[in-house]
Design a protein around this motif. Structure first.
Motif, short mmCIF file in Angstrom:
data_model
loop_
_atom_site.label_atom_id
_atom_site.label_comp_id
_atom_site.label_asym_id
_atom_site.label_seq_id
_atom_site.Cartn_x
_atom_site.Cartn_y
_atom_site.Cartn_z
N PRO A 230 117.10 52.17 69.90
CA PRO A 230 116.55 52.07 71.26
C PRO A 230 115.15 51.47 71.32
N ALA A 231 114.45 51.46 70.19
CA ALA A 231 113.11 50.87 70.18
C ALA A 231 113.15 49.35 70.26
N LEU A 232 114.33 48.75 70.07
CA LEU A 232 114.50 47.30 70.11
C LEU A 232 115.01 46.86 71.48
N THR A 233 114.75 45.60 71.79
CA THR A 233 115.31 44.98 73.00
C THR A 233 115.99 43.68 72.60
N PRO A 234 117.02 43.25 73.32
CA PRO A 234 117.68 41.98 73.00
C PRO A 234 116.74 40.78 73.02
N ALA A 235 115.65 40.87 73.75
CA ALA A 235 114.71 39.75 73.83
C ALA A 235 113.95 39.53 72.53
N THR A 236 113.81 40.58 71.71
CA THR A 236 112.97 40.48 70.52
C THR A 236 113.66 40.92 69.23
N ALA A 237 114.75 41.65 69.29
CA ALA A 237 115.38 42.25 68.11
C ALA A 237 115.71 41.21 67.04
N PRO A 238 115.56 41.59 65.74
CA PRO A 238 115.13 42.90 65.24
C PRO A 238 113.62 43.05 65.07
N ALA A 239 112.84 42.16 65.70
CA ALA A 239 111.38 42.27 65.60
C ALA A 239 110.90 43.51 66.34
N ARG A 240 109.85 44.12 65.81
CA ARG A 240 109.26 45.32 66.39
C ARG A 240 107.79 45.08 66.73
N ARG A 241 107.27 45.92 67.60
CA ARG A 241 105.88 45.74 68.05
C ARG A 241 104.89 45.90 66.90
#
Length: 491
Positions: free
Chosen positions: A274-285
């Motif tokens: 859930p910490a991921l979003t389709p716009a950025t996954a699998p990159a994290r903040r």
């Protein structure tokens, strides 16, 4: 979790014949507009052309394969595309062959004038090419012919003129006891499966072609880099041409480990972390470098909840044709968290041979590099630097800025002690779903010294990289052009 891992790995990483028409159009467009060489230590354009003219013949070992050849030649062959996340500096020569049980292949060549040289065998297993245990010989492991010397031994004369060697590949099972193996001999087994054989050559000396076998500025060459002949089980000898005709198998560019649709299926999976979003996954903040633990853990697992990822068994053998004596680290990024990513660490020592130094020295690694690359379905490389190109502070630390050219801070220059690499155009896919803000970093630690206290090879469990590697673990953060110009790098 098991279902999507199955989907991911039904696509085989098998280097087979691929036509130019099968190449991804994004890659072809990028190659056509590639930047020229602009860093000290890169292969000059003239050397790229001369290397291709000399060695790109219809032989057993096809090449030269490498970033420079694919990006700078006007009309490269499909098999010259070093996709699947290559490095910017090496020259590769790969071939595929099927040897009859009991046959042998004899290879004769000259040690190249280069920093690193290796011969490997791989077999296609579990939907990928896997390094055959014990079926590799690095330059320093290869005994020279009588009257020649090995320039790769620590303390050796790197410029010795007599530098010939002979290798043998046997289609036999290896002896149970390693001490019973003859010198310069590796074993392909008796199963008659297709094996992939390849030469890796890293950082040819200044003034030499990309392979390190001949001069870069004159047409003279004392024979080819590698010659070969075969012997059938009944003792019949095969010429080089006969070896190619009877045992050789076609090669093209490497198909990706998963398709575009499979990649986006991972991105859009409902059971992702859930910490991921389709716009950025699998990159994290808060992106972190981690070792490559196999395609299942490092690629598919990067989308998962931590508790699900922890259930994946990490790979114990090098997959996908990688060098088993290289430790790879990856980091997933997204410009949606910031247009600039900065990371810093201590650089391992290395043998700086490019300027033609006369004596081979030892380092904590044989070679180190970091590159920006595209997503798995593309596998293309955008930009990168290797050890000798990175400025260091007085304590041996580097700082590297990753951004697009328009976001490059004016103080992100070698003169200011900071290396810069181009973020690249995103996932690298000719698909309307292509995310231009996405990014990925790939770092190499080649042949870490066994006695090196902070070696990544000593990491035995995912998540312990920072603790084991200490000051050599790369730590980074997102920022903006204005912030970096005003404050410089954080330490």
């Amino acid at each position: 979790m098991g279902a999507r891992l199955f989907v991911l790995f039904t696509t085989a990483f098998f280097m087979t014949s691929v036509s130019a028409d099968a190449e991804d159009t994004f890659s072809l467009e990028r190659r056509a507009t590639a930047k020229s060489v602009n860093r000290y230590g890169d292969v000059p354009l003239g050397a790229v052309i001369r290397t291709d003219e000399r060695y790109n013949q219809n032989g057993l070992f096809q090449g030269p394969r490498g970033w420079a050849y694919w990006n700078l030649l006007p009309d490269p062959k499909p098999y010259q595309n070093p996709n699947l996340w290559p490095d910017q500096r090496p020259t590769y020569f790969f071939g595929q062959l099927a040897m009859p049980a009991g046959s042998s292949l004899t290879l004769r060549g000259r040690y190249p004038y280069a920093r690193y040289f290796k011969f490997n065998l791989y077999k296609f297993e579990r939907n990928t090419f896997v390094a055959i245990p014990g079926a590799s010989l690095a330059g320093y492991d290869i005994e020279p012919d009588a009257g020649s010397a090995n320039p790769y031994k620590i303390g050796a004369d790197r410029l010795v003129p007599n530098r010939n060697f002979t290798l043998r590949v046997l289609a036999e099972d290896p002896p149970a006891n390693a001490v019973d193996r003859p010198r310069n001999t590796i074993y392909a087994g008796r199963d008659e499966k297709v094996v992939q054989a390849g030469f890796r050559i890293y950082v040819s000396d200044m003034g030499y072609d990309g392979a390190g076998w001949g001069p870069s500025d004159t047409p003279s060459l004392d024979g080819p880099g590698i010659t070969y002949q075969g012997i059938l089980p009944d003792g019949t000898q095969l010429s080089g041409e006969q070896v190619v005709k009877q045992w050789g198998r076609p090669m093209g560019s490497a198909p990706p480990p998963l398709s575009v649709d499979q990649w986006y299926k991972l991105i859009d999976a409902k059971d992702n972390d859930p910490a991921l979003t389709p716009a950025t996954a699998p990159a994290r903040r808060d992106p972190q470098f981690e070792l490559f633990w196999g395609m299942k853990y490092t690629v598919a697992g990067a989308f998962m909840k931590p508790e699900d990822r922890a259930k994946i068994t990490v790979a114990t053998e090098m997959e996908g044709g990688g060098d088993p004596t290289t430790e790879y680290m990856v980091n997933y990024l997204s410009r949606q968290f910031g247009p600039i990513y900065v990371f810093r660490a201590k650089l391992p020592t290395f043998p700086d041979t490019f300027a033609g130094v006369g004596t081979m020295t030892e380092g904590q690694v044989a070679y180190w590099s970091v590159v920006t690359v595209a997503s798995a379905p593309s596998g293309e490389l955008w930009d990168g630097v290797f050890d000798m190109q990175v400025p260091l502070d007085k304590e041996g630390y580097y700082t590297i800025v990753v951004s697009r050219p328009e976001d490059r801070p004016k103080n992100a220059t070698n003169e200011n002690g900071i290396a810069w690499i181009d973020w690249g155009p995103g996932e690298g896919l000719s698909d309307p779903r292509n995310r231009k803000d996405w990014g990925m970093l790939l770092m190499r630690f080649m042949v870490p010294q066994k006695g090196w206290e902070f070696s990544p090879a000593k990491v035995t469990k995912p998540g312990t990289e920072a603790a084991v590697m200490g000051p050599y673990y790369p730590r980074g953060y997102y920022t903006t052009k204005a912030e970096f110009e005003a404050e410089g790098p954080l330490k």
